[in-house]
Every structure is written in structure tokens, then in C-alpha cells.
Motif scaffolding. Structure first.
Motif, PDB file in Angstrom:
ATOM      1  N   GLY A 151       0.832  -1.203   0.000  1.00  0.00           N
ATOM      2  CA  GLY A 151       0.000   0.000   0.000  1.00  0.00           C
ATOM      3  C   GLY A 151       0.856   1.238   0.000  1.00  0.00           C
ATOM      4  N   ASP A 152       0.222   2.368  -0.256  1.00  0.00           N
ATOM      5  CA  ASP A 152       0.938   3.638  -0.315  1.00  0.00           C
ATOM      6  C   ASP A 152       0.718   4.513   0.916  1.00  0.00           C
ATOM      7  N   ASN A 153      -0.239   4.143   1.773  1.00  0.00           N
ATOM      8  CA  ASN A 153      -0.539   4.940   2.956  1.00  0.00           C
ATOM      9  C   ASN A 153      -0.021   4.223   4.204  1.00  0.00           C
ATOM     10  N   THR A 154       0.916   4.869   4.892  1.00  0.00           N
ATOM     11  CA  THR A 154       1.567   4.229   6.047  1.00  0.00           C
ATOM     12  C   THR A 154       0.578   3.902   7.154  1.00  0.00           C
ATOM     13  N   ASP A 155      -0.319   4.825   7.455  1.00  0.00           N
ATOM     14  CA  ASP A 155      -1.284   4.599   8.538  1.00  0.00           C
ATOM     15  C   ASP A 155      -2.245   3.464   8.197  1.00  0.00           C
ATOM     16  N   ALA A 156      -2.707   3.431   6.946  1.00  0.00           N
ATOM     17  CA  ALA A 156      -3.618   2.366   6.539  1.00  0.00           C
ATOM     18  C   ALA A 156      -2.934   1.004   6.632  1.00  0.00           C
ATOM     19  N   LYS A 157      -1.679   0.955   6.218  1.00  0.00           N
ATOM     20  CA  LYS A 157      -0.944  -0.313   6.309  1.00  0.00           C
ATOM     21  C   LYS A 157      -0.742  -0.729   7.766  1.00  0.00           C
TER      22      LYS A 157
END
Length: 199
Positions: A151-157
């Protein structure tokens, strides 16, 4: 965190089952409507309910578990994701064999999905595993089932990793949607790599 599934076949039900077993509420949806899922949610238990795609997609984390050709239509009923997490479990195969692989050129499958889910924080996961490694308990005497994600979003990952660990998998960050997605897509080095992590 509450959860939803767009698609309620083997993969959607398997993931929902793990979430319910961990004590989470899950709204399952499919293209045929909530009435067709009464037996499924009854089997999963009181934490599982059936809803429309829009209702399932209103959850904080939503699992996309439909066939490749059905993705645009499945996501069309969700005009904006407003930063909610969408976990893409798909592979770009339009049929049942490798001859049905869909060549997207320079685009990865999850980049394609992201274009159809404006505003979603997309995480790619579960697509490297055959269903028989997703549905049963991922915890074994020899270790936990590895689960690659990108993924590209650190928080989402980070949120996804927490959930994956809670339901018993051993998550491994494969990188961005573009680079990690290429490693994970059909034909990539992580595709169908079924391994266990010893704890």
C-alpha cells in the motif's frame, strides 16, 4: 474498528469468519442483495450482518472480494471513500485459468482498483494465497500463515497489519502498491508463496 465485505464468496466469508471470531462486527454484501445472505450470516453468528454494498462500504475497513470482471460495477455504488481503508484481495484474472490473465500494461491490479475507489486508502492483501490457506485458522503448530500486503498509505498499512495479526496471520509488508503489487500479482515472486512464520 468495524468491517465490511464487498463480495461474500469463499474469500469474503473466510475473512469475515476470522474477524467475527476475533470479536468484530462485519457487514457482508454482494451484488444480489442482503436477502441472499441470510444463511451465511446466520452461520457466522450474531456479529455478522447482511447489508447493501453501500452499507458494507461505510465501515472503517472494507474487504473487496469479487471476481476481477465485477470490480468496476461492485465499486460503482460507492462514490467516495473519504479516507476509509479498502483491502483489495483480487487478482487480475477474468476467468478460471492463467490463460484468462488480464494484462494491464504498466499498471498494477491495485492501481486499477484504486482508480475505481476514489478517496480510499488502498491496501493489497490476501491475493497471493489460495483460498484453502485463507479460510482455515492461519495459526498452526508449525507457525502462522504469512500474509503479504502492500500500500501507499503508512497509517492504513499499520491498521491493516494490526488486524491481520489479531486474526492470526503473520503479515509481511511488501512495499508500495506499484512495487509491492508487482511482487504480489499473478506471476510475481510472492504469488502463491504459501509459507509459515515460526514464532
Amino acid at each position: 474498528m468495524n468491517f465490511g465485505t464487498i463480495g461474500a464468496g469463499t474469500i469474503g466469508q473466510g475473512i469475515a469468519g476470522h474477524l467475527v471470531a476475533a470479536g468484530h462486527r462485519v457487514v457482508l454484501s454482494n451484488r444480489r442483495g442482503p436477502d441472499t445472505l441470510s444463511e451465511t450470516v446466520a452461520r457466522l453468528g450474531p456479529l455478522a450482518t447482511a447489508g447493501t454494498v453501500a452499507e458494507a462500504a461505510s465501515a472503517e475497513m472494507v474487504f473487496l472480494a469479487v471476481g476481477w470482471p465485477d470490480i468496476p460495477a461492485a465499486l460503482a455504488d460507492v462514490p467516495s471513500w473519504d479516507g476509509r481503508i479498502l483491502v483489495d484481495t483480487s487478482n487480475q484474472i477474468a476467468g478460471s485459468t492463467m490463460e484468462d490473465y488480464v494484462d494491464l500494461g504498466s499498471e498494477t491490479g491495485s492501481e486499477f482498483v484504486a482508480r475505481h475507489a476514489p478517496g480510499a486508502r488502498l491496501v493489497k492483501a490476501f491475493n497471493t494465497l489460495y483460498a484453502r490457506y485463507i479460510v482455515p485458522d492461519p495459526r498452526h503448530a508449525e507457525g502462522r500463515q504469512l500474509l503479504f500486503y502492500a500500500g501507499d498509505n503508512t497509517d492504513a498499512k499499520a491498521d491493516f497489519r494490526t488486524v491481520a495479526e489479531e486474526i492470526g496471520f503473520a503479515p509481511v509488508d511488501a512495499g508500495s502498491l506499484r512495487d509491492g503489487g508487482r511482487l504480489m500479482q499473478v506471476g510475481g515472486p510472492l504469488s502463491a508463496l504459501h509459507a509459515l512464520k515460526q514464532d
